[in-house]
Scaffold this motif. Structure first.
Motif, PDB file in Angstrom:
ATOM      1  N   GLY A 153       0.717  -1.201  -0.109  1.00 39.61           N
ATOM      2  CA  GLY A 153       0.044   0.092  -0.004  1.00 39.61           C
ATOM      3  C   GLY A 153       0.719   1.270  -0.141  1.00 39.61           C
ATOM      4  O   GLY A 153       0.318   2.386  -0.442  1.00 39.61           O
ATOM      5  N   TRP A 154       2.218   1.250   0.599  1.00 36.22           N
ATOM      6  CA  TRP A 154       3.083   2.293   0.629  1.00 36.22           C
ATOM      7  C   TRP A 154       3.860   2.289  -0.755  1.00 36.22           C
ATOM      8  O   TRP A 154       3.725   1.466  -1.553  1.00 36.22           O
ATOM      9  N   GLY A 155       4.895   3.213  -0.550  1.00 35.77           N
ATOM     10  CA  GLY A 155       5.769   3.240  -1.745  1.00 35.77           C
ATOM     11  C   GLY A 155       5.804   4.404  -2.679  1.00 35.77           C
ATOM     12  O   GLY A 155       6.789   4.550  -3.582  1.00 35.77           O
ATOM     13  N   THR A 156       4.744   5.112  -2.885  1.00 34.65           N
ATOM     14  CA  THR A 156       4.462   6.301  -3.601  1.00 34.65           C
ATOM     15  C   THR A 156       5.628   7.506  -2.980  1.00 34.65           C
ATOM     16  O   THR A 156       5.386   7.736  -1.831  1.00 34.65           O
ATOM     17  N   MET A 157       6.407   7.814  -3.817  1.00 33.63           N
ATOM     18  CA  MET A 157       7.159   9.058  -3.277  1.00 33.63           C
ATOM     19  C   MET A 157       7.088  10.221  -4.117  1.00 33.63           C
ATOM     20  O   MET A 157       7.669  10.520  -5.131  1.00 33.63           O
ATOM     21  N   PRO A 158       6.221  11.159  -3.688  1.00 32.67           N
ATOM     22  CA  PRO A 158       5.789  12.333  -4.201  1.00 32.67           C
ATOM     23  C   PRO A 158       6.666  13.612  -4.230  1.00 32.67           C
ATOM     24  O   PRO A 158       6.585  14.562  -4.765  1.00 32.67           O
ATOM     25  N   GLN A 159       7.721  13.664  -3.332  1.00 29.77           N
ATOM     26  CA  GLN A 159       8.633  14.664  -3.144  1.00 29.77           C
ATOM     27  C   GLN A 159      10.011  14.273  -3.086  1.00 29.77           C
ATOM     28  O   GLN A 159      10.374  13.433  -2.468  1.00 29.77           O
ATOM     29  N   TRP A 160      10.925  15.387  -3.844  1.00 25.13           N
ATOM     30  CA  TRP A 160      12.352  15.051  -3.820  1.00 25.13           C
ATOM     31  C   TRP A 160      12.849  16.710  -3.691  1.00 25.13           C
ATOM     32  O   TRP A 160      12.123  17.547  -4.079  1.00 25.13           O
ATOM     33  N   GLU A 161      13.812  16.735  -2.752  1.00 20.00           N
ATOM     34  CA  GLU A 161      14.481  17.943  -2.510  1.00 20.00           C
ATOM     35  C   GLU A 161      16.129  17.685  -2.761  1.00 20.00           C
ATOM     36  O   GLU A 161      16.601  16.878  -1.936  1.00 20.00           O
ATOM     37  N   ALA A 162      16.922  18.353  -3.706  1.00 22.09           N
ATOM     38  CA  ALA A 162      18.226  18.338  -3.824  1.00 22.09           C
ATOM     39  C   ALA A 162      18.401  16.558  -3.869  1.00 22.09           C
ATOM     40  O   ALA A 162      19.543  16.295  -3.299  1.00 22.09           O
ATOM     41  N   ALA A 163      17.928  16.142  -4.795  1.00 24.97           N
ATOM     42  CA  ALA A 163      18.108  14.739  -4.857  1.00 24.97           C
ATOM     43  C   ALA A 163      17.821  13.844  -3.691  1.00 24.97           C
ATOM     44  O   ALA A 163      18.260  12.662  -3.589  1.00 24.97           O
ATOM     45  N   ARG A 164      17.277  14.106  -2.820  1.00 23.79           N
ATOM     46  CA  ARG A 164      16.986  13.479  -1.429  1.00 23.79           C
ATOM     47  C   ARG A 164      15.363  13.254  -1.533  1.00 23.79           C
ATOM     48  O   ARG A 164      14.682  14.153  -1.641  1.00 23.79           O
ATOM     49  N   ALA A 165      15.271  11.975  -1.180  1.00 26.48           N
ATOM     50  CA  ALA A 165      13.636  11.740  -1.030  1.00 26.48           C
ATOM     51  C   ALA A 165      13.231  12.186   0.434  1.00 26.48           C
ATOM     52  O   ALA A 165      13.961  11.933   1.456  1.00 26.48           O
ATOM     53  N   VAL A 166      12.371  13.150   0.248  1.00 24.31           N
ATOM     54  CA  VAL A 166      11.761  13.731   1.470  1.00 24.31           C
ATOM     55  C   VAL A 166      10.480  13.296   1.836  1.00 24.31           C
ATOM     56  O   VAL A 166       9.844  13.811   2.860  1.00 24.31           O
ATOM     57  N   ALA A 167       9.886  12.312   1.175  1.00 25.97           N
ATOM     58  CA  ALA A 167       8.563  11.953   1.667  1.00 25.97           C
ATOM     59  C   ALA A 167       8.198  10.376   1.200  1.00 25.97           C
ATOM     60  O   ALA A 167       8.903  10.082   0.190  1.00 25.97           O
ATOM     61  N   THR A 168       7.427   9.824   1.846  1.00 22.68           N
ATOM     62  CA  THR A 168       6.827   8.505   1.290  1.00 22.68           C
ATOM     63  C   THR A 168       5.321   8.541   1.456  1.00 22.68           C
ATOM     64  O   THR A 168       4.561   9.692   1.996  1.00 22.68           O
ATOM     65  N   ALA A 169       4.479   7.892   0.808  1.00 24.02           N
ATOM     66  CA  ALA A 169       3.009   8.080   0.673  1.00 24.02           C
ATOM     67  C   ALA A 169       2.301   6.809   0.562  1.00 24.02           C
ATOM     68  O   ALA A 169       2.864   5.658   0.122  1.00 24.02           O
ATOM     69  N   ARG A 170       1.016   6.753   1.117  1.00 24.94           N
ATOM     70  CA  ARG A 170       0.212   5.513   1.018  1.00 24.94           C
ATOM     71  C   ARG A 170      -1.021   6.045   0.231  1.00 24.94           C
ATOM     72  O   ARG A 170      -1.569   6.883   0.351  1.00 24.94           O
ATOM     73  N   ARG A 171      -1.217   5.166  -0.906  1.00 25.51           N
ATOM     74  CA  ARG A 171      -2.613   5.362  -1.643  1.00 25.51           C
ATOM     75  C   ARG A 171      -3.602   4.973  -0.911  1.00 25.51           C
ATOM     76  O   ARG A 171      -3.845   3.936  -0.296  1.00 25.51           O
ATOM     77  N   VAL A 172      -4.871   5.899  -0.802  1.00 29.30           N
ATOM     78  CA  VAL A 172      -5.926   5.530  -0.290  1.00 29.30           C
ATOM     79  C   VAL A 172      -7.133   5.762  -1.153  1.00 29.30           C
ATOM     80  O   VAL A 172      -6.998   6.355  -2.386  1.00 29.30           O
ATOM     81  N   PRO A 173      -7.946   4.714  -1.045  1.00 27.44           N
ATOM     82  CA  PRO A 173      -9.226   4.727  -2.191  1.00 27.44           C
ATOM     83  C   PRO A 173      -9.654   6.181  -2.252  1.00 27.44           C
ATOM     84  O   PRO A 173      -9.553   6.688  -1.285  1.00 27.44           O
ATOM     85  N   GLY A 174     -10.218   6.406  -3.482  1.00 29.23           N
ATOM     86  CA  GLY A 174     -10.840   7.576  -3.857  1.00 29.23           C
ATOM     87  C   GLY A 174      -9.797   8.534  -4.339  1.00 29.23           C
ATOM     88  O   GLY A 174     -10.054   9.914  -4.123  1.00 29.23           O
ATOM     89  N   ASP A 175      -8.740   8.132  -4.751  1.00 32.24           N
ATOM     90  CA  ASP A 175      -7.626   8.927  -5.580  1.00 32.24           C
ATOM     91  C   ASP A 175      -7.028  10.250  -4.510  1.00 32.24           C
ATOM     92  O   ASP A 175      -6.981  11.116  -4.710  1.00 32.24           O
TER      93      ASP A 175
END
Length: 984
Positions: free
Chosen positions: A894-916
């Motif tokens: 359910g996790w694994g989406t990474m919507p944010q990067w800063e200076a080539a660093r991953a600064v967030a992870t995300a979980r998809r939730v029903p309902g887009d």
């Protein structure tokens, strides 16, 4: 005494033009050279004239004195000054470089007296101007004073050499291998080396193999450059360095190149090297490619080395001799390839075929969109240029870009007859740019069976029908490039499993195997594109031997570091020759490649799985789409599953339901195994582990050992089958448990018919289904009543009474469930059980039900009233968590989406939730995927719920939604995952 060819160094071609000459010569040669090379720029011409004037009026010694003074000035050299132009041309804004080039030529062409005076002046200038750069420049000008260069190298300090200018000059002055090796030990920054083609070319020309230690130093900072040059050096240090570098894919190719240049030296050093997988692989390839060298070098090896080489299998990996086919046994194309066959003839050319009525147009009315699919025009007047249109689609058909080829597949599948009518004038006409593509498209449609191509051609007359028949029979054998590629070392026939002729047991000779490899090399990835001779090979040769050959070729390609461009034809051979066993071998590689920088290979590997693995291959791709730790690989797999499911009229989940294995168990859930005199029945327990019962009904955990009375062959097959069952049933239990847990969390539902087929009638899934609590849900996704599956296949409710489905419940209540389905039966999350949860816990305890994943015993969490009204999950914010724990969360289902990067660093992870929607966890300082040790801990900065809307930049904090928008199951699962991540 003749020089050993393996001790000879040949300067690479790219360096030859830039080598500075430092030997004595006549002035006439200098003038001749200056007349034929490119002129310098305006500043360079002025510098030349100034140097020439000084030499003419005062002699070379005065010019040396002036140059020493200029060199001692604190003027910084720009890297562009050491470009790749002619010997005399330079873009430098500083005068020192063209001055030195011109002065070097004038000094080396001076008279003996002038030369002696110039060298004496240079020696004085070394004392008068003691800066390292000035002293090194004087060493360059003095052709017969190597001791100056040795002294300068001994005093060289990398810390004081801005822009490595002194090191460049010392490379020009170096004349011995000892100087080169000592200079290599003192340099620290190697990033500039491959920028200086003149300096390095002069250096390599002077010292040859002595550059080995220097180039070894380049490995860390200029690896590609070092690996490009080390194989060219006749040096044991160079070869041993390449052997030590084996592992990363780029070193194998370099060592194989060295093996072609110096076969005896590489064989000796490989045979005496420490045993390792990559070393053994390259040694096997080398011995197979150079058997005569191996035999001649055996006496020179140590006892261990001789044993190692002698133990290598014979040609094609088999110790047993294999009968080799003669030319009379082979198809013609494996004796005389079409590109050498003068009797092949040319196809008939029809110039006056009737042009069919225009019928197609682009959806964008004349504009060729990137992925547009032509449609039927309302009238001929509104149709577009048919020649260009069908030529474009024929070209796209063989494109290596998925979206192009998919659009072409759709077009030809929708309109096969009309497309063929439009293509035939081009396919049967005179030579043109689109001839090959048109012919390939006609053959493709005929091979797919989408249209009766011969009947369509007959509409234009018998001559067109005969020409089309000939076109199909030729199979595109005349469609080959002008230049046929050579067989690479890793594809040498002697290093590959044999190809056997079908039904005859005769192996193809090495010459025929080379032709097969060349046919593969000129083929493309697409189904349309394998060279026509490949079809003849498949028809003439044994399928299982072709599959083994394909895998051997693929392994050699991988061992050589995947040296071909893009994904490579050596990968595509698995698609053309592979079988079910090939697919089984490929699965673990696909799962691992993204972590090794092989995402493109993994994506194409999934295409191969689907093409040759049947339902088992599709099942593996679906599992990758759900459980791979690599998000991009999951997305690629999900896209492929969606295509397969759509083609079958199913959703991805429904497709997986139909792919669940029964492992050969019949409706009763058992299968027989035979020892000849004894028979056994295999059943499966509630954990899907196989067990055995004999004729007397005695239960065993494994098959007994065979006795003398048993049939040895039958017993061996039975034991192998039971071992396979244990492995497959374990994999099945793990995957299905994970899939069912995911279904519970996402709220997936099944119709009653689907539920009965999969969880009551399926011989293995019913064993899992009995260990879980199910529920019937209304149309809005609300639990109506919970139940379980009893051992006899009936349904029981919370009071252990018989349960019956409420027919029409979903239709009466309307709506859809959380996962967007319209089914009515699903797994119950404990949050939805409410007060009935303790009773279900008691039932599981009373019936000794061990659930395949936590369900009724699952921890339950809830948002507080304040949290439901807020848009920030504050209870986890400002909490420190290890990067490893965060990555474990990122890779959780359910996790694994990474919507944010800063200076080539991953600064967030995300979980998809029903309902887009996305539940975003923002961290600081973030991490680089390849450098986790740099940031061992993270602090959770913020957590919010965001719409999934790429059009407005999803993930922005300003668009956060209230956490109360999460339903109770979603909130519980999110809080549970975060609680585990931040736990001490």
């Amino acid at each position: 005494m003749n020089e050993d060819p393996e001790d000879r160094f040949e300067l690479p071609q790219k360096f030859r033009r830039g080598v500075l000459r430092r030997e004595r010569c006549e002035r006439a040669e200098i003038d001749r050279l200056a007349a034929v090379v490119a002129d310098p720029d305006a500043r360079g011409k002025a510098t030349w004239r100034a140097v020439d004037l000084i030499v003419a009026e005062e002699g070379p010694a005065a010019a040396v004195r002036a140059f020493a003074a200029v060199t001692d000035e604190d003027v910084r050299y720009a890297r562009s000054s050491w470009g790749h132009g002619s010997v005399y041309h330079s873009r430098i804004s500083d005068v020192r470089w063209p001055m030195m080039l011109r002065l070097l030529d004038l000094v080396r062409s001076a008279t003996e007296e002038e030369y002696a005076e110039a060298v004496a002046t240079a020696e004085k200038m070394r004392e008068e101007y003691p800066s390292p750069a000035s002293r090194a420049a004087m060493s360059v000008l003095a052709l017969d004073r190597p001791q100056w260069c040795s002294a300068d190298i001994a005093e060289y300090s990398a810390d004081e050499d801005f822009d490595n200018h002194t090191a460049r000059l010392l490379m020009l002055a170096t004349t011995t291998q000892e100087q080169a090796r000592e200079l290599g030990r003192r340099i620290r920054d190697w990033t500039w080396v491959n920028d200086d083609r003149r300096a390095e070319g002069t250096f390599l020309a002077a010292v040859g193999a002595g550059a080995d230690e220097f180039l070894v130093g380049c490995l860390e900072q200029s690896r590609w450059h070092a690996l490009n040059l080390l194989p060219k050096l006749p040096s044991e240090l160079a070869v041993n360095t390449l052997i030590g570098e084996l592992g990363p894919k780029d070193a194998q190719g370099a060592l194989l190149e060295a093996a072609k240049r110096f076969p005896r030296r590489v064989l000796r050093l490989l045979a005496e090297a420490e045993p390792a997988t990559q070393v053994d692989y390259v040694l096997r390839l080398h011995v197979a490619a150079q058997p005569e060298v191996a035999r001649s070098e055996l006496p020179a090896l140590s006892a261990a080395g001789r044993q190692r080489v002698a133990a290598l299998p014979g040609p094609a990996g088999h110790n047993a001799p294999i009968l080799v086919a003669t030319a009379a046994d082979l198809p013609r194309i494996l004796v005389t390839p079409p590109w050498e066959d003068r009797e092949l003839g040319k196809p008939a050319v029809l110039k006056n075929l009737p042009v069919p009525t225009p019928i197609f147009r682009w959806p964008t009315r004349g504009h060729v969109s990137s992925y547009a699919i032509p449609e039927i025009a309302p009238s001929p007047e509104e149709a577009d240029d048919q020649g260009r249109l069908v030529a474009t689609m024929a070209e796209r058909l063989s494109s290596e870009y998925d979206r192009y080829s998919e659009s072409a597949h759709i077009f030809f599948r929708r309109h096969p007859e009309d497309a063929i009518r439009q293509l035939l004038p081009s396919a049967l006409g005179p030579t043109g740019l689109g001839l090959r593509k048109a012919q390939a498209a006609v053959r493709f449609v005929a091979r797919q069976g989408w249209a009766d191509v011969l009947a369509i051609a007959a509409e234009s007359g018998p001559e067109a029908a005969r020409a089309t028949q000939a076109l199909l029979e030729r199979r595109g054998l005349d469609a080959f490039p002008k230049s046929i590629p050579a067989v690479p070392l890793w594809a040498e026939p002697s290093s590959l499993p044999p190809i056997l002729l079908a039904g005859r047991g005769l192996a193809l000779p090495a010459s025929a195997v080379r032709l097969v490899v060349q046919m593969l090399a000129i083929s493309s990835r697409r189904d349309i594109a394998p060279y026509g001779g490949i079809e003849t090979v498949k028809e003439s040769c044994d399928a299982s031997s072709l599959a083994e050959f394909a895998w051997g070729l693929f392994e050699n390609w991988g061992g050589a570091g995947y040296p071909t461009k893009k994904v490579g034809w050596a990968f595509d051979v698995l698609r053309w020759f592979g079988d079910a066993e090939t697919a089984r071998r490929l699965v673990p590689l696909i799962r691992a490649w993204p972590g090794e920088g092989g995402s493109a290979r993994a994506a194409v590997g999934m295409d191969v799985l689907i093409a040759i693995g049947g339902d088992a291959g599709i099942r593996e791709v679906y599992d990758i789409s759900q459980r791979s730790q690599f998000g991009a690989l999951r997305d690629d797999a999900a896209a492929r599953i969606a295509i397969v499911a759509t083609a079958r009229g199913l959703s991805a989940d429904q497709l997986e339901d139909r792919l669940v294995l029964d492992l050969g168990a019949g409706a009763c859930g058992t299968l027989p195994l035979d020892y000849g005199t004894r028979r056994f029945t295999v059943g499966f327990d509630e954990y899907l582990q196989p067990f055995v019962t004999d004729d007397a009904g005695k239960r065993r955990t494994a098959l007994p050992k065979p006795t003398a009375k048993d049939d040895a062959a039958l017993a061996s097959r039975a034991q192998a089958r039971f071992t396979e069952l244990k492995k497959d049933s374990k994999t099945l239990a793990v995957r299905q448990a994970a899939r069912l847990e995911r279904a519970m969390v996402t709220g997936r539902k099944w119709s009653e018919a689907e539920f009965r087929a999969l969880f009551i009638e399926h011989p293995l899934m019913r064993l899992l289904g009995r260990r879980l609590v199910w529920g019937q849900f209304d149309g809005a996704g609300t639990l109506h009543e919970a139940f379980r599956i009893a051992e006899d296949g009936t349904l029981a409710d919370v009071d252990d009474e018989r349960f019956a489905f409420d027919a029409g419940l979903a239709e009466r209540t309307g709506g859809t469930d959380r996962a967007g389905g319209t089914g009515a039966i699903g797994l119950v999350h404990p949050v939805t059980l409410g007060r009935a949860l303790p009773r279900w816990v008691e039932i599981c305890h009373d019936y000794e039900i061990v659930q395949p994943f936590p369900q009724v015993g699952r921890p339950i969490f809830a948002l507080t009233a304040e949290e439901r009204a807020a848009d920030r999950l504050a209870r986890f914010c400002d909490v420190t968590v290890s990067t490893d724990r965060l990555l474990a969360l990122h890779r959780s289902p359910g996790w694994g989406t990474m919507p944010q990067w800063e200076a080539a660093r991953a600064v967030a992870t995300a979980r998809r939730v029903p309902g887009d929607r996305l539940l975003i966890v923002q961290i600081t300082p973030g991490y680089r995927p390849g450098s986790l040790a740099d940031t061992p801990h993270q602090s959770i900065r913020d957590i919010w719920l965001s719409p999934l809307d790429t059009g407005h930049g999803y993930g922005t904090r300003a668009r956060a939604l209230p956490l109360g928008d999460l339903d109770d199951v979603e909130a519980s699962e999110i809080i549970a995952d975060l609680t585990t991540a931040v736990a001490p």
